[in-house]
Design a protein around this motif. Structure first.
Motif, short mmCIF file in Angstrom:
data_model
loop_
_atom_site.label_atom_id
_atom_site.label_comp_id
_atom_site.label_asym_id
_atom_site.label_seq_id
_atom_site.Cartn_x
_atom_site.Cartn_y
_atom_site.Cartn_z
N GLU A 30 0.83 -1.20 0.00
CA GLU A 30 0.00 0.00 0.00
C GLU A 30 0.87 1.26 0.00
N GLN A 31 1.95 1.25 0.74
CA GLN A 31 2.84 2.40 0.77
C GLN A 31 3.51 2.61 -0.59
N VAL A 32 3.91 1.53 -1.23
CA VAL A 32 4.53 1.62 -2.55
C VAL A 32 3.55 2.22 -3.56
N VAL A 33 2.31 1.73 -3.56
CA VAL A 33 1.30 2.23 -4.48
C VAL A 33 1.06 3.71 -4.23
N GLU A 34 0.96 4.12 -2.99
CA GLU A 34 0.70 5.52 -2.67
C GLU A 34 1.83 6.42 -3.13
N ASN A 35 3.08 5.98 -2.98
CA ASN A 35 4.21 6.77 -3.47
C ASN A 35 4.13 6.98 -4.98
N HIS A 36 3.76 5.92 -5.69
CA HIS A 36 3.67 6.03 -7.14
C HIS A 36 2.50 6.93 -7.55
N LEU A 40 4.98 9.73 -8.60
CA LEU A 40 5.41 9.24 -9.90
C LEU A 40 4.23 9.32 -10.87
N ASN A 41 3.97 8.26 -11.62
CA ASN A 41 2.96 8.29 -12.69
C ASN A 41 1.65 7.72 -12.16
N ALA A 42 0.73 8.61 -11.78
CA ALA A 42 -0.54 8.17 -11.19
C ALA A 42 -1.37 7.35 -12.17
N GLY A 43 -1.36 7.75 -13.45
CA GLY A 43 -2.14 7.01 -14.45
C GLY A 43 -1.64 5.59 -14.62
N LEU A 44 -0.32 5.42 -14.63
CA LEU A 44 0.25 4.08 -14.74
C LEU A 44 -0.09 3.25 -13.51
N ALA A 45 -0.01 3.86 -12.34
CA ALA A 45 -0.34 3.14 -11.10
C ALA A 45 -1.79 2.68 -11.12
N SER A 470 -13.92 3.79 -14.03
CA SER A 470 -12.78 4.40 -13.35
C SER A 470 -12.29 5.62 -14.11
N PHE A 471 -12.23 5.51 -15.45
CA PHE A 471 -11.79 6.63 -16.27
C PHE A 471 -12.79 7.79 -16.16
N ILE A 472 -14.08 7.45 -16.15
CA ILE A 472 -15.10 8.49 -16.08
C ILE A 472 -14.98 9.25 -14.76
N LYS A 473 -14.73 8.54 -13.67
CA LYS A 473 -14.60 9.17 -12.37
C LYS A 473 -13.40 10.10 -12.32
N LYS A 474 -12.35 9.77 -13.08
CA LYS A 474 -11.16 10.62 -13.11
C LYS A 474 -11.45 11.93 -13.85
#
Length: 474
Positions: A30-36, A40-45, A470-474
């Motif tokens: 969870e910490q790794v995902v949050e850092n990204h 870093l690249n939120a879309g890639l995450a 998910s894309f629509i919510k973004k």
């Protein structure tokens, strides 16, 4: 000048939240995902998370990796061809240990280990390729090769192939054959023209204008979907380039160093390029390393003499650690005869995949050379049509390969990925030491997926809807 004593004595301290290396390796998923997502690249995450590809891997050896839960995976992605010698090969690690006390970066000198690596590259590459420029990545190698071609030829035009992939820096992107990656960065480097891969007439039409510095191509298109050129194509390309005074750049970044069953893929056709690009597995799966190599004659035209010696340089290129990893990687590939192993196990893999293709209509094609193999899928009937979101038709075109890759990862613990320019193709590029028993595991997993594809793609439809939401919510 008087210095304020309070400013002089002020200590710089670590900011709150700074993560030490000891703390970094102890982070949870969870910490790794949050850092990204934050830094870093939120879309890639988000993309990786939707397919449950955001696992935290904590150990790797050979063809295997382990996640933070202790689950073991077969790596059949192989870092897009960068792991010919596998994860963390002990001989590469030993090579790094051997040079750990040497200066790694010292520009006011001639690198001891870099010179040895360049000599070795001259010995193993075909023909009279002799002089190398050592860099840090495949894109850098392509950039350098394009610059060299212009400098040596006195011409500006560059020709590349549709469906090609040579990197995402500006020059390499200008000769990468997919508009999706180019559009946002236009205008790109001028003077670049594309031709269809395998089309000799289109190539000669451009070459006979006698204004082209170089034609750059992959001997097997990787991101294009593992595309094998037509028989006789490469030798005729070589003849045409020579006829019209155009330099031939062969991009062996993904195909080279044993991947296709020979040390270099161009050797299947006995073709010798004017400039060859290397990277990926040159770093032994550990260090970033790339290179381009050319003849003495071409090098001297571009960079000969002291006046032109500094026209193309790199701060980190040829650093001691990367060069040591490169030497160790070449030793392993040669001494373990990995090209021949890739040929034998690649034939076994293709044979097994061909049997699946004959059995399951979902499989449109299987193709490859050595252990560079692609599986192309037909679109399952009705998947897009039945989805209730307008974006589903378009999304399914970019989604099918990742669905199969996701099923392999999440259910069978096998790591693969789709090819960037053809998302309906998943690639299989394991380390070259892979065994037939490990290949059998992958073949059985694929059969399980194909045999239950109706239920699988019913779930896929729901997955496509979730992604759209998910894309629509973004």
């Amino acid at each position: 000048m008087k210095v304020n004593s309070s400013a002089k004595d002020q200590k710089i301290s670590k900011p709150a939240g700074f993560i030490s290396i000891d703390s970094a390796v102890k982070q949870n998923r969870e910490q790794v995902v949050e850092n990204h997502k934050t830094y870093l690249n939120a879309g890639l995450a988000m993309m990786l998370g939707l397919l449950n590809f955001d696992r935290q891997f904590v150990r790797a050896e050979g063809i295997y990796v382990w996640d933070s839960k202790g689950d073991k995976y077969l790596d059949f992605l192989g870092a897009y061809g960068a792991l010919n010698t596998g994860h963390n090969h002990p001989r590469v690690l030993e090579a790094l240990d051997r040079v750990k006390e040497m200066p790694n970066l010292l520009q006011a000198s001639l690198g001891t280990v870099a010179g040895a690596l360049a000599r070795n590259l001259a010995l193993i590459t075909p023909g009279n390729l002799q002089r190398s420029f050592i860099c840090n990545s495949g894109a850098e190698a392509v950039e350098g090769a394009l610059k060299m071609a212009r400098a040596a030829s006195g011409r500006q035009k560059l020709i590349y192939c549709e469906g090609s992939f040579h990197g995402k820096t500006l020059g390499a992107l200008a000769v990468t054959g997919r508009g999706k990656y180019q559009k946002a960065f236009q205008p790109l480097v001028p003077g670049c023209t594309s031709v269809p891969y395998g089309d000799l007439d289109a190539l000669e039409y451009e070459l006979k204008k006698e204004e082209t510095a170089a034609f750059i191509l992959e001997p097997v298109q990787g991101e294009g979907g593992i595309i094998i050129p037509p028989p006789g194509y490469l030798p005729e390309v070589r003849r045409l380039c020579s006829k019209y005074g155009t330099l031939l750049i062969i991009d062996e970044i993904q195909t080279g160093l044993g991947r296709t069953g020979k040390m270099f893929a161009c050797q299947h056709d006995d073709v010798i390029p004017d400039i060859m690009c290397l990277a990926k597995s040159l770093g032994g799966g550990i260090m970033p390393a790339g290179a381009y190599i050319t003849t003495d004659e071409i090098w001297k035209k571009a960079y000969g003499g002291m006046e032109k010696a500094l026209l193309h340089t790199s701060t980190f290129g040829g650093n001691t650690w990367a060069a040591a990893a490169g030497i160790a990687a070449l030793e392993i590939i040669l001494e373990e005869n990995l090209p021949e192993k890739a040929r034998e196990t690649g034939e076994y893999l293709l044979s097994g995949l061909t049997r699946l293709k004959e059995k399951y209509p979902l499989v449109k094609d299987v193709r490859g050379r050595g252990l560079m193999v692609g599986i192309e899928f037909n679109q399952p009937g009705g998947l897009a049509a039945k989805a209730s979101f307008g974006l589903a038709t378009k999304l399914s075109e970019e989604y099918l390969g990742s669905l199969v890759a996701g099923e392999l990862m999440n259910k069978h613990r096998i790591i693969t990925a789709y090819t960037l320019n053809n998302p309906n193709v998943i690639r299989l590029e394991p380390p070259l030491s892979v065994s037939k028993e490990q290949i059998d595991i992958v073949l059985q997993a694929l059969e399980d997926i194909f045999a239950t594809h109706k239920g699988f793609f019913s779930a896929a439809k729901a997955g496509a809807k979730s992604i759209i939401k998910s894309f629509i919510k973004k």
